[in-house]
Design a protein around this motif. Sequence first.
Motif, PDB file in Angstrom:
ATOM      1  N   TYR A 121     -11.361  -7.135 -12.239  1.00  0.00           N
ATOM      2  CA  TYR A 121     -10.574  -6.089 -12.644  1.00  0.00           C
ATOM      3  C   TYR A 121     -11.246  -4.592 -12.181  1.00  0.00           C
ATOM      4  O   TYR A 121     -12.202  -4.507 -12.488  1.00  0.00           O
ATOM      5  N   THR A 122     -10.450  -3.824 -11.866  1.00  0.00           N
ATOM      6  CA  THR A 122     -10.895  -2.329 -11.844  1.00  0.00           C
ATOM      7  C   THR A 122      -9.710  -1.581 -11.830  1.00  0.00           C
ATOM      8  O   THR A 122      -8.598  -1.595 -11.104  1.00  0.00           O
ATOM      9  N   PRO A 123      -9.691  -0.669 -12.931  1.00  0.00           N
ATOM     10  CA  PRO A 123      -8.707   0.522 -12.845  1.00  0.00           C
ATOM     11  C   PRO A 123      -9.245   1.473 -11.960  1.00  0.00           C
ATOM     12  O   PRO A 123     -10.384   1.982 -11.771  1.00  0.00           O
ATOM     13  N   PHE A 124      -8.316   2.385 -11.115  1.00  0.00           N
ATOM     14  CA  PHE A 124      -8.472   3.435 -10.382  1.00  0.00           C
ATOM     15  C   PHE A 124      -7.523   4.418 -10.110  1.00  0.00           C
ATOM     16  O   PHE A 124      -6.072   3.981 -10.644  1.00  0.00           O
ATOM     17  N   PHE A 125      -7.813   5.457  -9.778  1.00  0.00           N
ATOM     18  CA  PHE A 125      -6.823   6.615  -9.450  1.00  0.00           C
ATOM     19  C   PHE A 125      -6.881   6.894  -8.077  1.00  0.00           C
ATOM     20  O   PHE A 125      -8.124   7.159  -7.469  1.00  0.00           O
ATOM     21  N   TYR A 126      -5.885   6.798  -7.166  1.00  0.00           N
ATOM     22  CA  TYR A 126      -5.652   6.968  -5.901  1.00  0.00           C
ATOM     23  C   TYR A 126      -4.552   7.854  -5.565  1.00  0.00           C
ATOM     24  O   TYR A 126      -3.633   8.177  -6.083  1.00  0.00           O
ATOM     25  N   SER A 127      -5.121   9.036  -4.852  1.00  0.00           N
ATOM     26  CA  SER A 127      -4.309  10.201  -4.541  1.00  0.00           C
ATOM     27  C   SER A 127      -4.390  10.319  -2.909  1.00  0.00           C
ATOM     28  O   SER A 127      -5.233  10.132  -2.202  1.00  0.00           O
ATOM     29  N   HIS A 128      -3.028  10.284  -2.575  1.00  0.00           N
ATOM     30  CA  HIS A 128      -3.088  10.566  -1.159  1.00  0.00           C
ATOM     31  C   HIS A 128      -1.971  11.572  -0.762  1.00  0.00           C
ATOM     32  O   HIS A 128      -1.372  12.116  -1.534  1.00  0.00           O
ATOM     33  N   LEU A 129      -2.082  12.269   0.520  1.00  0.00           N
ATOM     34  CA  LEU A 129      -1.094  13.454   0.612  1.00  0.00           C
ATOM     35  C   LEU A 129       0.153  13.139   0.262  1.00  0.00           C
ATOM     36  O   LEU A 129       1.010  13.997  -0.041  1.00  0.00           O
ATOM     37  N   SER A 130       0.794  11.933   0.614  1.00  0.00           N
ATOM     38  CA  SER A 130       2.254  11.766   0.322  1.00  0.00           C
ATOM     39  C   SER A 130       2.537  11.028  -1.036  1.00  0.00           C
ATOM     40  O   SER A 130       3.670  10.762  -1.486  1.00  0.00           O
ATOM     41  N   CYS A 156      -1.964  -1.928  -1.711  1.00  0.00           N
ATOM     42  CA  CYS A 156      -1.300  -1.734  -2.865  1.00  0.00           C
ATOM     43  C   CYS A 156       0.133  -0.680  -2.249  1.00  0.00           C
ATOM     44  O   CYS A 156       1.033  -0.552  -3.028  1.00  0.00           O
ATOM     45  N   ARG A 157      -0.372   0.403  -1.450  1.00  0.00           N
ATOM     46  CA  ARG A 157       0.752   1.121  -1.067  1.00  0.00           C
ATOM     47  C   ARG A 157       2.193   0.246  -0.411  1.00  0.00           C
ATOM     48  O   ARG A 157       3.172   0.725  -0.852  1.00  0.00           O
ATOM     49  N   VAL A 158       1.760  -0.943   0.248  1.00  0.00           N
ATOM     50  CA  VAL A 158       2.991  -1.618   0.696  1.00  0.00           C
ATOM     51  C   VAL A 158       3.537  -2.519  -0.367  1.00  0.00           C
ATOM     52  O   VAL A 158       4.653  -3.121  -0.102  1.00  0.00           O
ATOM     53  N   ALA A 159       3.115  -2.886  -1.425  1.00  0.00           N
ATOM     54  CA  ALA A 159       3.600  -3.534  -2.435  1.00  0.00           C
ATOM     55  C   ALA A 159       4.522  -2.661  -3.237  1.00  0.00           C
ATOM     56  O   ALA A 159       4.251  -1.790  -3.500  1.00  0.00           O
ATOM     57  N   PRO A 160       5.627  -3.493  -3.662  1.00  0.00           N
ATOM     58  CA  PRO A 160       6.725  -2.647  -4.379  1.00  0.00           C
ATOM     59  C   PRO A 160       6.027  -2.097  -5.780  1.00  0.00           C
ATOM     60  O   PRO A 160       5.093  -3.019  -6.467  1.00  0.00           O
ATOM     61  N   ARG A 161       6.741  -1.268  -6.292  1.00  0.00           N
ATOM     62  CA  ARG A 161       6.336  -0.636  -7.666  1.00  0.00           C
ATOM     63  C   ARG A 161       6.623  -1.445  -8.896  1.00  0.00           C
ATOM     64  O   ARG A 161       7.955  -1.479  -8.875  1.00  0.00           O
ATOM     65  N   HIS A 162       5.734  -1.912  -9.743  1.00  0.00           N
ATOM     66  CA  HIS A 162       5.975  -2.914 -10.804  1.00  0.00           C
ATOM     67  C   HIS A 162       5.302  -2.241 -12.137  1.00  0.00           C
ATOM     68  O   HIS A 162       4.410  -3.153 -12.370  1.00  0.00           O
ATOM     69  N   GLY A 163       5.307  -0.972 -12.171  1.00  0.00           N
ATOM     70  CA  GLY A 163       4.499  -0.511 -13.108  1.00  0.00           C
ATOM     71  C   GLY A 163       2.983   0.074 -12.891  1.00  0.00           C
ATOM     72  O   GLY A 163       2.979   0.344 -11.480  1.00  0.00           O
ATOM     73  N   SER A 164       2.134  -0.305 -13.330  1.00  0.00           N
ATOM     74  CA  SER A 164       0.713   0.063 -12.980  1.00  0.00           C
ATOM     75  C   SER A 164      -0.321  -0.831 -12.863  1.00  0.00           C
ATOM     76  O   SER A 164      -1.403  -0.693 -12.706  1.00  0.00           O
ATOM     77  N   GLU A 165      -0.085  -2.157 -12.674  1.00  0.00           N
ATOM     78  CA  GLU A 165      -0.967  -3.005 -12.422  1.00  0.00           C
ATOM     79  C   GLU A 165      -0.532  -4.018 -11.149  1.00  0.00           C
ATOM     80  O   GLU A 165       0.754  -4.403 -11.142  1.00  0.00           O
TER      81      GLU A 165
END
Length: 191
Positions: free
Chosen positions: A14-23, A143-152
């Motif tokens: 398990y690892t929590p992380f914050f990812y920031s990209h231009l878009s 993660c980017r290509v996965a549909p958004r279902h919350g934060s996990e």
Amino acid sequence: MRDQYMRSGEHLLYTPFFYSHLSFQFECILTFWECHPLFIICVSLLYSAGDTFILLYSITSRSSFDEVTCFRDQLMRVKDDEYVPFVICGNKCDLEDQREVTAEEGIALARSFSKPDEGYIVPFFETSAKCRINIEEAFFESCRVAPRHGSEYKVVMMGGGGVGKSASVIQFIQNHFVDGKEEYRLLVGKQ
């Protein structure tokens, strides 16, 4: 900001992380499972529970490359969906002198699974867990290509034996290459 931990004796990381990209940007917790096709019961459960997948082969092994199509077909069957989010990675690109699979073959395989007219693209990366080449990019793209279902997100790493599944996950989480079976056993708490 990588606060991570591992459950001893299991292949769950398990690892929590914050990812920031231009878009876009997102914060999430990733759950990593590594999976080998010999564990059929485990495979079906992991495929069902996974949100996104990384299909890994070694560029030094033609047979591991050939297995990717089988993994993908199994995945589509279990998920009962033709648009399952996954990334294909040709690992061990640092071993150029032992290469059996070209980058062009990996790209062609990813394109053969893609349906661009329907907005379904399968990304491809050549990676090296040892040299940390494209490791983060591959995980973030999964993660980017996965549909958004919350934060996990449950990321399932699939590939045959010896292609670098564990090494890739540990490199991503701990920025460390596990060199040898003994160090791996110590790190994941296996006896």
